[in-house]
Design a protein around this motif. Structure first.
Motif, PDB file in Angstrom:
ATOM      1  N   ASP A  12       0.840  -1.209   0.000  1.00 43.98           N
ATOM      2  CA  ASP A  12       0.000   0.000   0.000  1.00 43.98           C
ATOM      3  C   ASP A  12       0.871   1.254   0.000  1.00 43.98           C
ATOM      4  OD1 ASP A  12      -2.351  -1.425  -0.059  1.00 43.98           O
ATOM      5  OD2 ASP A  12      -2.607  -1.428   2.119  1.00 43.98           O
ATOM      6  N   HIS A  13       1.948   1.232   0.781  1.00 38.68           N
ATOM      7  CA  HIS A  13       2.879   2.368   0.755  1.00 38.68           C
ATOM      8  C   HIS A  13       3.477   2.533  -0.642  1.00 38.68           C
ATOM      9  CE1 HIS A  13       2.876   3.530   4.937  1.00 38.68           C
ATOM     10  NE2 HIS A  13       3.189   2.299   5.348  1.00 38.68           N
ATOM     11  N   LEU A  14       3.850   1.430  -1.269  1.00 38.45           N
ATOM     12  CA  LEU A  14       4.438   1.492  -2.610  1.00 38.45           C
ATOM     13  C   LEU A  14       3.429   2.071  -3.608  1.00 38.45           C
ATOM     14  CD1 LEU A  14       6.790   0.802  -4.527  1.00 38.45           C
ATOM     15  CD2 LEU A  14       5.719  -1.425  -4.879  1.00 38.45           C
ATOM     16  N   VAL A 195      19.570   8.752  -3.308  1.00 34.38           N
ATOM     17  CA  VAL A 195      19.981   7.665  -4.200  1.00 34.38           C
ATOM     18  C   VAL A 195      20.710   6.632  -3.343  1.00 34.38           C
ATOM     19  CG1 VAL A 195      21.361   7.020  -6.202  1.00 34.38           C
ATOM     20  CG2 VAL A 195      20.194   9.240  -6.152  1.00 34.38           C
ATOM     21  N   PHE A 196      20.192   5.412  -3.298  1.00 31.20           N
ATOM     22  CA  PHE A 196      20.730   4.354  -2.450  1.00 31.20           C
ATOM     23  C   PHE A 196      21.637   3.424  -3.251  1.00 31.20           C
ATOM     24  CE2 PHE A 196      17.563   5.770   0.381  1.00 31.20           C
ATOM     25  CZ  PHE A 196      17.663   5.112   1.606  1.00 31.20           C
ATOM     26  N   LEU A 212      13.553  -1.714   1.226  1.00 35.14           N
ATOM     27  CA  LEU A 212      12.241  -1.157   1.563  1.00 35.14           C
ATOM     28  C   LEU A 212      12.333   0.340   1.857  1.00 35.14           C
ATOM     29  CD1 LEU A 212      10.754  -4.005   3.789  1.00 35.14           C
ATOM     30  CD2 LEU A 212      10.074  -3.371   1.462  1.00 35.14           C
ATOM     31  N   THR A 213      13.396   0.751   2.532  1.00 36.38           N
ATOM     32  CA  THR A 213      13.535   2.174   2.853  1.00 36.38           C
ATOM     33  C   THR A 213      13.581   3.018   1.585  1.00 36.38           C
ATOM     34  OG1 THR A 213      14.735   1.638   4.881  1.00 36.38           O
ATOM     35  CG2 THR A 213      14.939   3.891   4.054  1.00 36.38           C
ATOM     36  N   ALA A 214      14.399   2.613   0.633  1.00 35.88           N
ATOM     37  CA  ALA A 214      14.520   3.385  -0.606  1.00 35.88           C
ATOM     38  C   ALA A 214      13.194   3.466  -1.351  1.00 35.88           C
ATOM     39  CB  ALA A 214      15.594   2.771  -1.498  1.00 35.88           C
ATOM     40  N   LEU A 215      12.511   2.336  -1.488  1.00 35.80           N
ATOM     41  CA  LEU A 215      11.323   2.282  -2.350  1.00 35.80           C
ATOM     42  C   LEU A 215      10.082   2.860  -1.682  1.00 35.80           C
ATOM     43  CD1 LEU A 215      11.828  -1.236  -3.964  1.00 35.80           C
ATOM     44  CD2 LEU A 215      12.438   1.009  -4.886  1.00 35.80           C
ATOM     45  N   ALA A 219      12.723   7.100  -3.305  1.00 33.95           N
ATOM     46  CA  ALA A 219      14.123   7.314  -3.699  1.00 33.95           C
ATOM     47  C   ALA A 219      14.472   6.395  -4.869  1.00 33.95           C
ATOM     48  CB  ALA A 219      15.043   7.062  -2.511  1.00 33.95           C
ATOM     49  N   THR A 220      15.691   6.510  -5.370  1.00 35.61           N
ATOM     50  CA  THR A 220      16.187   5.619  -6.424  1.00 35.61           C
ATOM     51  C   THR A 220      17.127   4.597  -5.801  1.00 35.61           C
ATOM     52  OG1 THR A 220      15.991   7.280  -8.171  1.00 35.61           O
ATOM     53  CG2 THR A 220      17.537   5.477  -8.545  1.00 35.61           C
ATOM     54  N   LEU A 221      16.908   3.336  -6.142  1.00 28.55           N
ATOM     55  CA  LEU A 221      17.668   2.235  -5.569  1.00 28.55           C
ATOM     56  C   LEU A 221      18.558   1.613  -6.639  1.00 28.55           C
ATOM     57  CD1 LEU A 221      18.178   0.130  -3.265  1.00 28.55           C
ATOM     58  CD2 LEU A 221      16.215  -1.134  -4.183  1.00 28.55           C
TER      59      LEU A 221
END
Length: 856
Positions: A12-14, A195-196, A212-215, A219-221
């Motif tokens: 849901d967050h995504l 950017v991770f 999970l933190t990046a997405l 952010a860009t992973l």
């Protein structure tokens, strides 16, 4: 992130992030690139496939490593309500199979269609090729996704080393994972501009958290396998991707950041370090290479629970060798207790106990949860005895003192010496075995051999360990001893064993690092680096016997590259090689050639950009034959999956080519040779390189016509006649090509791609292969047509056109207006057979001569 963040599912967050940033780059691994819109679509489709293949309540394995498909698969498992079990592709097959049995896996998600071959002992274990499966058409009608998945249900099982001699599965819920994300984001102010580049294994809690933190913030992973691409390529990626946040363990930090003179790490704003004890010398090393505004975050946690973190102040006093582990995090209750379970006094050491609703749900055994102990007054709160001996200083900072048991962490991975001992004791010629942990957190094994054991027992035991255990459980040193010393009560005398290890190890002070400007021949470069990295006075024995692991090997290769001034093929280096083997690996293929590096003899690189069919056997043979003049490196274009995702344009092929070129040859003159469609890609690559200030020394075009649309029909007919007349294609393949063209013309290419993955067509592998090949070619040629319609600027360099006999078309095939100067060289044969015999004997010397002329 808000108090309710961990109560909402990751999917849901995504979805919220994807609606906010649909076209923003979410994931890149060098081959796969997904926007947030494409990511959510891939997650949904894979979730349906998982739901169809894995019964509810069961788990699915993720054998993907640090690639872009790993986060897709993990999120898809959450969306399907199935438990994900990340697996490390670098683990021995036997261990992976043990985990598959213990977890009760009915299916494993991996890459490639030949995964079945790895599981002869488990014919019932289903293999899902993630890249192919996502374009296999609609899943089974019965496959549906649950309306809601509880964040408190089992989500991810992570297997670590176990004290019983077998891997131990630790169960985390989405809530516990999302709590880690929230703590990370709130502390470091992470946002969509970040950017991770996480340098942690995918099958670890750190890998899950970083992904999970990046997405979940937009952010860009970026993902990369350090052991596959090497330390030098990783350092370049920091700069080229503008990485702002990195997680790494101290051992990798030391290897990566030592002797970094370039501005590789200038874009970093947060360096997070964890996984094992951190020295103040590590902090100094980071501060030396990052900007003054970069924060260094220290974290302490385990797979079972979060623990502490803090940002190290620049002026914090160094009161001990190790850096404090930080302040205990909110959302947990803790106690520091003695052996009787009573709280210790302030400043005293004791075991850390943590109580929280975010502690692991329990341990996974035979596909079922063995729950954690819960608090008597509040069953939602679970209690975890960490086994870590700690103390809190007067500032409230957590200091790690030691362990109650023998468990250690090596390169961020939990290691139980009992696992190594059991494997060694099972060896036929070993009477007894004990593993100890040194003060430097090294794993050292002692083996008592049977009387019948031969002189090669040591290497044989290492090979047994390599086949059974992951690299983190391979001993730094393995000693053969007459007996295991024991105390009066019968327990192993670990103190005497540590002293014995010091006496037997035969090490010396590490050699000074050789300067890159020091003239060294190949043998000297290898020997000097070998001794320095391993801290030894000699280069006797194998790398692993001398105390080297895979990470030290990467560091050794990078330093040899620096000394010799050229990059090496990482696949040629293994931990069981001797110094002589390493010298031979470096020397391989460095015969002198025109334009070769004066020190190494390696020929310059010539990047080959193939036609619409890709780098087939004919071009491969052509490239191999040019070995003395140039080291031909083929460029790979996005495949059918990527083309259907919108990355089939010439611009997308150019981006892919530039990434490969910058990784293979980050600096110096660039030489390009493009055939057919590859001529267009080579032209665009050259334009981008020149705009970036990179010199293009040679740009060759193999028979690419850009002279005008009037000739396209005539050329198409001529090529078809030539194909059939020369027996280059069969009538059946011509029919497959017609099907592909018709599908593309009608806009049904996705339907055809889906049809190719239907079960009934899998019984016709030749047809499936030909249709896929022809569809890729047709779609790439459509991209070529789109490119031809665009306006183009003239390049300020000379182009070299190798032109077949083409009646009725301009002599320069239209390239005269696109270069400051064009050298047209007539070659033998037609467009389709210019790189095969008998024309190859004429044409290859012409290409070689043109390339060699650029070396003067």
């Amino acid at each position: 992130m808000g108090k309710g963040f961990s109560a909402i599912s990751a999917v849901d967050h995504l979805g919220r992030i994807a609606r906010k940033y649909p076209d923003k780059l979410a994931i890149s691994d060098g081959d796969l690139r997904l926007t947030y819109r494409a990511l959510t679509e891939a997650v949904t489709r894979l979730a349906l496939l998982i739901a169809a293949a894995v019964p509810a309540g069961q788990s699915v394995g993720l054998l993907l490593g640090n690639c872009g498909w790993y986060p897709v698969a993990m999120l898809a498992g959450m969306a399907a309500g199935r438990v994900s079990v990340p697996l490390n592709p670098r683990d021995p097959p036997r261990r992976i199979l043990d985990i598959a049995r213990d977890a009760g896996l009915p299916a494993i998600i991996g890459l490639g269609a030949d995964g079945f071959a790895a599981w002869p002992e488990r014919p019932d274990l289903r293999w899902i090729d993630v890249a192919g499966a996502l374009h296999a058409g609609d899943p089974q009608p019965a496959a549906t996704l649950p309306d809601a998945v509880s964040v408190d249900a089992p989500a991810v099982v992570l297997y670590t080393s176990g004290s019983t001699g077998r891997p131990k599965g630790i169960v985390n819920s989405q809530r516990s994972l999302l709590q880690r994300v929230q703590q990370y984001v709130d502390a470091a102010h992470i946002n969509s501009e970040d950017v991770f580049l996480p340098l942690s294994g995918a099958a670890t809690i750190a890998g899950c958290r970083e992904v999970l933190t990046a997405l979940l913030v937009g952010a860009t992973l970026h993902l990369a396998d350090v052991e596959a691409v090497g330390l030098r390529a990783i350092r370049r990626q920091f700069r080229s991707c503008g990485v702002t946040i990195v997680y790494l363990v101290p051992a990798l930090l030391r290897a990566l950041m030592t002797a970094s003179d370039d501005d590789d790490f200038g874009s970093l704003r947060v360096v997070r370090i964890g996984g094992e004890k951190i020295l103040w010398t590590d902090i100094a090393l980071v501060r030396k290479v990052v900007s003054r505004s970069c924060f260094i975050q220290i974290s302490y946690s385990s797979t079972e629970t979060t623990g502490s973190h803090w940002f190290v102040p620049v002026d914090y006093p160094e009161l001990a060798a190790c850096v404090p582990a930080g302040y205990l995090l909110p959302g947990i209750s803790f106690a520091v207790v003695d052996d009787d379970g009573a709280p210790v006094r302030s400043g005293q050491s004791g075991e850390l106990l943590i109580k929280s609703m975010h502690v692991t749900l329990g341990y996974w055994e035979n596909g079922q949860i063995v729950p954690m102990t819960t608090d008597r007054d509040d069953p939602r709160q679970r209690v975890f005895s960490t086994g870590d001996l700690v103390q809190l200083d007067e500032r409230g900072l957590l200091q790690i003192v030691g362990r109650k048991d023998r468990q250690i962490k090596i390169n961020g991975r939990r290691v139980e010496p009992a696992e190594l001992e059991i494997v060694l004791r099972r060896a036929r010629q070993a009477r007894d075995a004990v593993a100890v942990v040194t003060a430097a957190s090294e794993l050292v094994a002692f083996v008592v051999p049977e009387e019948t054991a031969g002189p090669d027992l040591g290497p044989a035991l290492r090979d047994i360990v390599r086949r059974a255990l992951p690299p983190s459980l391979h001993p730094t040193r393995l000693h053969l001893v007459a007996e295991i010393p024991r105390l009066a009560g019968g327990k192993v005398d670990t103190a005497r064993l540590r002293d014995l290890d010091q006496a037997m190890r035969g090490t010396a002070e590490p050699a000074e690092r050789a300067d890159a400007g020091t003239p060294l021949n190949l043998e000297q470069a290898v020997e000097v680096t070998w001794k320095r990295i391993l801290g030894r006075a000699d280069v006797a024995g194998r790398w692993d016997e001398a105390g080297g692991d895979s990470l030290k090997l990467l560091q050794c290769v990078m330093e040899i590259e620096t000394l010799l001034g050229r990059e090496l093929d990482l696949e040629a280096f293994t931990t069981d090689m001797t110094a002589a083997d390493m010298i031979a690996a470096v020397a391989d293929g460095q015969d002198a050639s025109p334009g070769a590096d004066r020190q190494t003899g390696a020929p310059p690189v010539l990047f080959m950009l193939p036609g619409s069919v890709g780098y087939g056997p004919s071009l491969a043979a052509f490239g191999a034959g040019m070995g003395r003049v140039a080291r031909v490196t083929p460029i790979r274009y996005p495949d059918l999956v990527a083309i259907l995702d919108g990355r089939g344009t010439i611009a997308a092929m150019t981006e892919a080519a530039l990434r490969q070129i910058n990784l293979a040859q980050p600096r110096g003159d660039v030489r390009l040779l493009g055939y057919s469609l590859g001529g267009a890609v080579a032209f665009e690559v050259a334009a981008r390189l020149l705009a970036a200030g990179r010199p293009v020394k040679f740009l060759g075009i193999l028979d690419t016509n850009v002279g005008g649309a009037a000739h396209h029909l005539r050329e198409a007919v001529a090529r078809t006649v030539q194909r059939i007349g020369a027996h280059r294609v069969s009538v059946y393949r011509t029919a497959c090509r017609s099907v592909a063209k018709a599908a593309a013309r009608l806009g049904w290419e996705r339907h055809l791609a889906g049809l190719l993955e239907r079960e009934w067509l899998k019984h016709l592998p030749d047809t499936r292969f030909l249709l896929r090949l022809e569809l890729e070619e047709v779609l790439r040629m459509r991209a070529m047509g789109d490119w031809l319609a665009l306006s183009k600027s003239c390049l300020p360099i000379k182009g070299t056109l190798f032109r077949c006999n083409r009646p009725g078309v301009p002599f320069d095939l239209g390239w005269g207006r696109l270069f400051a100067d064009v050298d047209v060289i007539a070659i033998a044969g037609g467009h389709l057979d210019l790189v095969v015999e008998p024309h190859l004997a004429v044409n290859r010397p012409l290409v070689e001569g043109a390339v060699a002329a650029t070396y003067a």
